[in-house]
Design a protein around this motif. Structure first.
Motif, short mmCIF file in Angstrom:
data_model
loop_
_atom_site.label_atom_id
_atom_site.label_comp_id
_atom_site.label_asym_id
_atom_site.label_seq_id
_atom_site.Cartn_x
_atom_site.Cartn_y
_atom_site.Cartn_z
N ALA A 147 0.83 -1.20 0.00
CA ALA A 147 0.00 0.00 0.00
C ALA A 147 0.87 1.25 0.00
O ALA A 147 0.57 2.23 -0.72
N LEU A 148 1.94 1.26 0.78
CA LEU A 148 2.84 2.41 0.80
C LEU A 148 3.55 2.60 -0.54
O LEU A 148 3.73 3.73 -1.01
N VAL A 149 3.96 1.50 -1.16
CA VAL A 149 4.60 1.59 -2.47
C VAL A 149 3.62 2.15 -3.49
O VAL A 149 3.97 3.02 -4.31
N LEU A 150 2.39 1.67 -3.47
CA LEU A 150 1.37 2.19 -4.40
C LEU A 150 1.14 3.68 -4.19
O LEU A 150 1.08 4.45 -5.15
N ALA A 151 0.99 4.07 -2.93
CA ALA A 151 0.75 5.49 -2.65
C ALA A 151 1.95 6.34 -3.05
O ALA A 151 1.78 7.46 -3.57
N GLY A 152 3.15 5.83 -2.83
CA GLY A 152 4.35 6.58 -3.20
C GLY A 152 4.56 6.67 -4.69
O GLY A 152 5.14 7.63 -5.19
N ALA A 153 4.10 5.66 -5.42
CA ALA A 153 4.30 5.64 -6.87
C ALA A 153 3.21 6.41 -7.62
O ALA A 153 3.38 6.73 -8.79
N MET A 154 2.12 6.69 -6.96
CA MET A 154 0.99 7.36 -7.62
C MET A 154 1.33 8.82 -7.89
O MET A 154 1.74 9.55 -6.99
N GLN A 155 1.18 9.22 -9.13
CA GLN A 155 1.43 10.60 -9.51
C GLN A 155 0.09 11.29 -9.78
O GLN A 155 -0.89 10.66 -10.11
N GLY A 156 0.08 12.57 -9.63
CA GLY A 156 -1.12 13.34 -9.94
C GLY A 156 -1.99 13.64 -8.75
O GLY A 156 -3.10 14.15 -8.91
N LEU A 157 -1.53 13.32 -7.53
CA LEU A 157 -2.36 13.61 -6.35
C LEU A 157 -2.38 15.10 -6.02
O LEU A 157 -3.28 15.57 -5.33
N ASP A 158 -1.40 15.84 -6.52
CA ASP A 158 -1.36 17.29 -6.29
C ASP A 158 -2.07 18.07 -7.40
O ASP A 158 -2.33 19.26 -7.24
#
Length: 141
Positions: free
Chosen positions: A72-83
């Motif tokens: 879950a942490l890897v997924l959240a860290g790899a996700m782009q576009g949250l900003d």
């Protein structure tokens, strides 16, 4: 029968054999009564082994939980576009879907091991839908 014949023959040769035989019997009786520590000793080993096995299961469950959190942490860290305000909502929905699936997989790792889990595949899908880990449409697919 053979023992009683042998005892009669021995009494003819050694009149004190009966007392010696009785003394041996008393010694054996004393040995068996003092030997009662063995079952308690073995029970201690058994309890230790079973407790170790239980702790092993708990350790395994924590290891599975930890690896799912790592994913879950890897997924959240790899996700782009949250900003990015244009992509933020879509990315959060995608992340939430991944988190739901990770939790569903975590539930499924205990299927067939823990009796509290569903008794069959249909019951498991029902449990996952009720918990909100998968949707009804996903369960039907």
């Amino acid at each position: 029968h053979m023992i009683s014949i042998n005892a009669k023959v021995n009494l003819a040769v050694d009149p004190d054999a009966h007392e010696a035989w009785t003394a041996i019997g008393d010694s054996l009786m004393e040995l068996t009564t003092k030997f009662s520590f063995l079952p308690v000793f073995l029970l201690g080993f058994f309890v230790n082994r079973e407790a170790g096995r239980w702790v092993g299961y708990v350790d395994l469950s924590y290891a599975v939980w930890g690896r799912i959190e790592d994913l879950a942490l890897v997924l959240a860290g790899a996700m782009q576009g949250l900003d990015d305000p244009k992509l933020e909502q879509r990315r959060k929905v995608q992340l939430y879907t991944c988190y739901r699936y990770l939790n569903a997989v975590h539930y499924l790792t205990y299927y067939g091991v823990d009796l509290r889990m569903g008794s069959g595949p249909i019951a498991v899908l029902g449990d996952l839908v009720r918990a909100g880990l998968i949707t009804g449409r996903e369960a039907d697919a």
